[in-house]
Design an enzyme around this catalytic site. Structure first.
Site, PDB file in Angstrom:
ATOM      1  N   LYS A  22      11.945  -4.724  -2.505  1.00 12.24           N
ATOM      2  CA  LYS A  22      11.387  -4.884  -1.055  1.00 12.24           C
ATOM      3  C   LYS A  22      10.078  -3.983  -0.553  1.00 12.24           C
ATOM      4  CE  LYS A  22      13.135  -1.026   1.775  1.00 12.24           C
ATOM      5  NZ  LYS A  22      12.167  -0.624   2.630  1.00 12.24           N
ATOM      6  N   ASN A  23       9.653  -3.205  -1.230  1.00 12.96           N
ATOM      7  CA  ASN A  23       8.459  -2.354  -0.590  1.00 12.96           C
ATOM      8  C   ASN A  23       7.160  -3.155  -1.174  1.00 12.96           C
ATOM      9  OD1 ASN A  23       9.853  -0.536   0.833  1.00 12.96           O
ATOM     10  ND2 ASN A  23       9.380   1.000  -0.584  1.00 12.96           N
ATOM     11  N   ARG A  92       9.906   0.156  10.314  1.00 13.63           N
ATOM     12  CA  ARG A  92       8.599   0.639  10.448  1.00 13.63           C
ATOM     13  C   ARG A  92       7.498  -0.014   9.673  1.00 13.63           C
ATOM     14  NH1 ARG A  92       7.271   5.573  11.435  1.00 13.63           N
ATOM     15  NH2 ARG A  92       5.651   5.160   9.717  1.00 13.63           N
ATOM     16  N   ARG A 121       6.508  10.533  10.686  1.00  4.81           N
ATOM     17  CA  ARG A 121       5.917   9.426  10.022  1.00  4.81           C
ATOM     18  C   ARG A 121       5.025   8.577  10.919  1.00  4.81           C
ATOM     19  NH1 ARG A 121      10.324   5.953   6.741  1.00  4.81           N
ATOM     20  NH2 ARG A 121       8.391   5.088   5.622  1.00  4.81           N
ATOM     21  N   PRO A 122       3.854   9.390  11.452  1.00  5.99           N
ATOM     22  CA  PRO A 122       2.858   9.033  12.227  1.00  5.99           C
ATOM     23  C   PRO A 122       2.047   7.709  11.505  1.00  5.99           C
ATOM     24  CG  PRO A 122       2.315  11.142  11.632  1.00  5.99           C
ATOM     25  CD  PRO A 122       3.645  10.765  10.928  1.00  5.99           C
ATOM     26  N   VAL A 123       1.217   7.076  12.172  1.00  5.13           N
ATOM     27  CA  VAL A 123       0.365   6.251  11.632  1.00  5.13           C
ATOM     28  C   VAL A 123      -0.957   6.174  11.909  1.00  5.13           C
ATOM     29  CG1 VAL A 123       2.085   4.198  11.148  1.00  5.13           C
ATOM     30  CG2 VAL A 123       0.754   4.484  13.569  1.00  5.13           C
ATOM     31  N   ASP A 124      -1.473   7.590  12.132  1.00  5.58           N
ATOM     32  CA  ASP A 124      -3.004   7.787  12.532  1.00  5.58           C
ATOM     33  C   ASP A 124      -3.701   7.556  11.307  1.00  5.58           C
ATOM     34  OD1 ASP A 124      -1.072  10.130  11.137  1.00  5.58           O
ATOM     35  OD2 ASP A 124      -2.901  11.345  11.101  1.00  5.58           O
ATOM     36  N   GLN A 125      -3.456   7.551   9.875  1.00  6.12           N
ATOM     37  CA  GLN A 125      -4.263   7.169   9.270  1.00  6.12           C
ATOM     38  C   GLN A 125      -4.823   5.682   8.913  1.00  6.12           C
ATOM     39  OE1 GLN A 125      -5.696   9.878   7.019  1.00  6.12           O
ATOM     40  NE2 GLN A 125      -4.525  10.929   8.689  1.00  6.12           N
ATOM     41  N   ASP A 304      11.937   8.051  -2.755  1.00 10.80           N
ATOM     42  CA  ASP A 304      13.095   7.225  -2.630  1.00 10.80           C
ATOM     43  C   ASP A 304      14.233   7.252  -3.671  1.00 10.80           C
ATOM     44  OD1 ASP A 304      11.596   6.199  -0.393  1.00 10.80           O
ATOM     45  OD2 ASP A 304      10.914   4.398  -1.046  1.00 10.80           O
ATOM     46  N   ILE A 326       7.719  14.843   0.607  1.00 10.52           N
ATOM     47  CA  ILE A 326       6.775  13.895   1.330  1.00 10.52           C
ATOM     48  C   ILE A 326       7.438  13.725   2.747  1.00 10.52           C
ATOM     49  CG2 ILE A 326       6.415  11.281   1.416  1.00 10.52           C
ATOM     50  CD1 ILE A 326       5.461  12.130  -1.268  1.00 10.52           C
ATOM     51  N   ARG A 396      19.484  -3.238   4.513  1.00 12.11           N
ATOM     52  CA  ARG A 396      18.203  -3.366   4.643  1.00 12.11           C
ATOM     53  C   ARG A 396      17.478  -3.349   3.336  1.00 12.11           C
ATOM     54  NH1 ARG A 396      15.813   1.315   7.099  1.00 12.11           N
ATOM     55  NH2 ARG A 396      14.123   0.204   6.446  1.00 12.11           N
TER      56      ARG A 396
HETATM   57  C1  UD1 Z   1       6.363   4.132   1.890  1.00  7.77           C
HETATM   58  C2  UD1 Z   1       7.581   3.301   1.568  1.00  7.77           C
HETATM   59  C3  UD1 Z   1       8.920   4.213   1.540  1.00  7.77           C
HETATM   60  C4  UD1 Z   1       8.510   5.414   0.704  1.00  7.77           C
HETATM   61  C5  UD1 Z   1       7.299   6.034   1.201  1.00  7.77           C
HETATM   62  C6  UD1 Z   1       6.803   7.345   0.296  1.00  7.77           C
HETATM   63  C7  UD1 Z   1       7.153   1.079   2.326  1.00  7.77           C
HETATM   64  C8  UD1 Z   1       7.440  -0.277   2.999  1.00  7.77           C
HETATM   65  N1  UD1 Z   1       7.943   2.165   2.556  1.00  7.77           N
HETATM   66  O1  UD1 Z   1       6.544   4.511   3.407  1.00  7.77           O
HETATM   67  O2  UD1 Z   1       9.969   3.560   0.798  1.00  7.77           O
HETATM   68  O3  UD1 Z   1       9.751   6.275   1.027  1.00  7.77           O
HETATM   69  O4  UD1 Z   1       6.376   5.193   1.041  1.00  7.77           O
HETATM   70  O5  UD1 Z   1       6.885   6.774  -1.098  1.00  7.77           O
HETATM   71  O6  UD1 Z   1       6.496   0.651   1.309  1.00  7.77           O
HETATM   72  N2  UD1 Z   1       1.669  10.108   6.898  1.00  7.77           N
HETATM   73  C9  UD1 Z   1       0.799  10.235   8.183  1.00  7.77           C
HETATM   74  N3  UD1 Z   1       0.182   9.479   8.623  1.00  7.77           N
HETATM   75  C10 UD1 Z   1      -0.021   8.054   8.266  1.00  7.77           C
HETATM   76  C11 UD1 Z   1       0.708   7.689   7.292  1.00  7.77           C
HETATM   77  C12 UD1 Z   1       1.483   8.488   6.376  1.00  7.77           C
HETATM   78  O7  UD1 Z   1       1.195  11.504   8.412  1.00  7.77           O
HETATM   79  O8  UD1 Z   1      -0.714   7.414   8.956  1.00  7.77           O
HETATM   80  C13 UD1 Z   1       2.527  10.865   6.398  1.00  7.77           C
HETATM   81  C14 UD1 Z   1       4.037  10.071   6.474  1.00  7.77           C
HETATM   82  O9  UD1 Z   1       4.853  10.932   7.629  1.00  7.77           O
HETATM   83  C15 UD1 Z   1       4.766  10.972   5.375  1.00  7.77           C
HETATM   84  C16 UD1 Z   1       3.538  10.711   4.117  1.00  7.77           C
HETATM   85  O10 UD1 Z   1       2.399  10.801   5.003  1.00  7.77           O
HETATM   86  O11 UD1 Z   1       5.018  12.184   5.314  1.00  7.77           O
HETATM   87  C17 UD1 Z   1       3.863   9.436   3.098  1.00  7.77           C
HETATM   88  O12 UD1 Z   1       4.110   8.256   4.089  1.00  7.77           O
HETATM   89  P1  UD1 Z   1       3.680   6.918   3.532  1.00  7.77           P
HETATM   90  O13 UD1 Z   1       3.441   6.815   2.174  1.00  7.77           O
HETATM   91  O14 UD1 Z   1       2.681   6.393   4.677  1.00  7.77           O
HETATM   92  O15 UD1 Z   1       5.133   6.209   3.622  1.00  7.77           O
HETATM   93  P2  UD1 Z   1       5.316   4.853   4.241  1.00  7.77           P
HETATM   94  O16 UD1 Z   1       3.998   3.991   3.562  1.00  7.77           O
HETATM   95  O17 UD1 Z   1       5.654   4.871   5.496  1.00  7.77           O
END
Ligand code: UD1
Length: 416
Positions: A22-23, A92, A121-125, A304, A326, A396
């Site tokens: 899936k991922n 997401r 789980r923000p997307v700021d990065q 996961d 995480i 899912r």
């Molecule tokens: C992906 C996987 C998910 C897995 C996770 C961690 C997919 C579709 N999903 O989720 O199954 O559990 O990796 O291995 O591949 N963060 C920020 N700002 C950002 C981005 C991330 O603060 O802009 C934080 C998140 O809140 C979290 C950490 O960074 O605490 C890691 O998250 P991230 O690796 O981004 O997870 P996803 O990519 O959403």
């Protein structure tokens, strides 16, 4: 709402085939937005998240053809670079359209995902990286609006390791002018699979699988055919189900090479594991030994797989310490496992699991995808009936869950 009724206490035995990841599939489907030529993917799992992503892409003007596990996407008619809230809120990973849309169309409007059950789980990065590449980004009324005539290559450094963040920026870099370097990049096998697909589409990428990824931008990408890698989390989940039930199973269509740390831990727990090129066999001991884990980005122990290991530790001999580094709120399965008789104490991001001789079936509630997997494993190991409520989470991420479990000898049934 569908529920899963499990008659526990039977050891899993036999063979099952692991589906495509899936991922890996989710980012790869969005990569098709980067080209006007058709891209074909094989080994695409049939999952609700994949259906959601295909609907989202279709709504943007992408032509979608699907025949079993083969999906062809043609984004030549892409004209609506918008990901609406209604779709993003259910998945997401929709944020993965952001990078490809700005890179190819010079514009994107993508709803902010907001929080989810396992944390903020923000997307700021993602936003910081695209801004550094020259995109003008505003956040209004819950939407990220990004604009740019053409992105420029840049040196990017993410504050933490982010999987989808790395993927979004890597896809954006493919069509940017000049070189992009992503430092502190995620090293997950799904990032490497995506990079391989992008290279097949004509991208110039090196370093995927290390923490520095270099991308030389090209004017355009072309069509390609790519097979999605096996799902390492699905693989690990079935291995844990066999371990918890004292079973003996062989999984095909998968590879141990993506699962080193998980396999090591299962061996520490007393399992006998034999690996072949594209298969894994696990024989469980009479009783498992408790194993402590600490989640961290790849190649360390995957978050996961944390819930599944909490389930196996619940019935193991001894005490396990589980540290989740995480996500801030990823222990919701613990209270449900306690309902089955597990002995678990939570203190912040640490869970202390004292193994018990047996679990007893009960009704439990699934709260997120991997938590649900942990509950199913516990239900399979428990004596008597367990009813797992809200299994739409499982739909899912696990293709044909009941079918595969039944093939492995489990007594499970979906009830409405
Ligand atoms: C992906 C996987 C998910 C897995 C996770 C961690 C997919 C579709 N999903 O989720 O199954 O559990 O990796 O291995 O591949 N963060 C920020 N700002 C950002 C981005 C991330 O603060 O802009 C934080 C998140 O809140 C979290 C950490 O960074 O605490 C890691 O998250 P991230 O690796 O981004 O997870 P996803 O990519 O959403």
């Amino acid at each position: 709402m569908d529920k899963l009724l499990i008659e526990g206490g039977l050891p899993l035995r036999g063979e099952a085939t692991v589906s495509g990841a899936k991922n890996a599939a989710l980012p790869m489907l969005t990569a098709a937005l980067l080209t006007a030529e058709p891209v074909t993917f094989t080994n695409v799992p049939e999952l609700n998240d994949i259906g959601t992503m295909l609907r989202l892409l279709a709504q943007m003007g992408v032509k979608v053809e699907r025949q079993g596990g083969t999906v062809t996407l043609d984004a030549s008619g892409l004209d609506q670079p918008v990901a609406p809230y209604e779709m993003v809120k259910t998945m997401r990973a929709s944020i993965l359209v952001l990078g490809p849309l700005v890179a190819r169309m010079g514009e994107a409007r993508v709803s902010l995902p907001g929080g989810c059950a396992i944390g903020a789980r923000p997307v700021d990065q993602h936003i910081k990286g695209l801004s550094a590449m020259g995109a003008q980004i505003s956040v209004e009324q819950g939407y990220v609006h990004a604009k740019c005539s053409r992105l420029s290559g840049a040196r990017l450094f993410t504050d933490m390791v982010t999987v989808t963040g790395t993927e979004n920026l890597m896809m954006a870099g493919c069509l940017a002018a000049g070189d992009t370097v992503i430092e502190n990049a995620a090293r997950e096998p799904e990032v490497v699979d995506l990079a391989n697909c992008l290279v097949a589409m004509g991208a110039q990428i090196s370093g995927a699988g290390t923490d520095v990824i270099r991308i030389r931008g090209v004017e355009r990408l072309h069509g390609a055919t790519h097979r999605i890698m096996p799902d390492r989390i699905e693989t690990g989940t079935y291995l844990c189900a066999a371990a918890a039930t004292g079973g003996d199973i062989r999984l095909t269509g998968t590879s141990a090479s993506y699962l080193d740390v998980v396999i090591d831990k299962l061996m520490d727990a007393g399992c006998d594991i034999a690996t072949e090129r594209d298969a894994i066999r696990l024989k469980a001991p009479g009783r498992l030994t408790a194993v402590s884990i600490r989640t961290a980005p790849y190649p360390a122990f995957p978050t996961d797989m944390q819930a599944q290991f909490m389930a196996i530790n619940a019935v193991a001999d001894g005490t396990a310490i589980i540290r989740e580094t995480i996500f801030e709120n990823r222990f919701m399965h613990a209270v449900e496992l306690i309902r089955l008789g597990a002995d678990i104490r939570i203190d912040g991001n640490t869970a202390v699991v004292q193994g018990v001789a047996k679990l007893d079936g009960a009704t439990v509630m699934a709260t997120d995808l991997r938590a649900s997997a942990g509950l199913v494993i516990a239900g399979l190991a428990a004596q008597g009936q367990t009813l797992v409520d809200r299994i739409y989470h499982l739909d899912r991420g696990y293709e044909g869950l009941e079918r595969k479990l039944i093939a492995l000898g489990a007594r499970v049934r979906r009830v409405k």
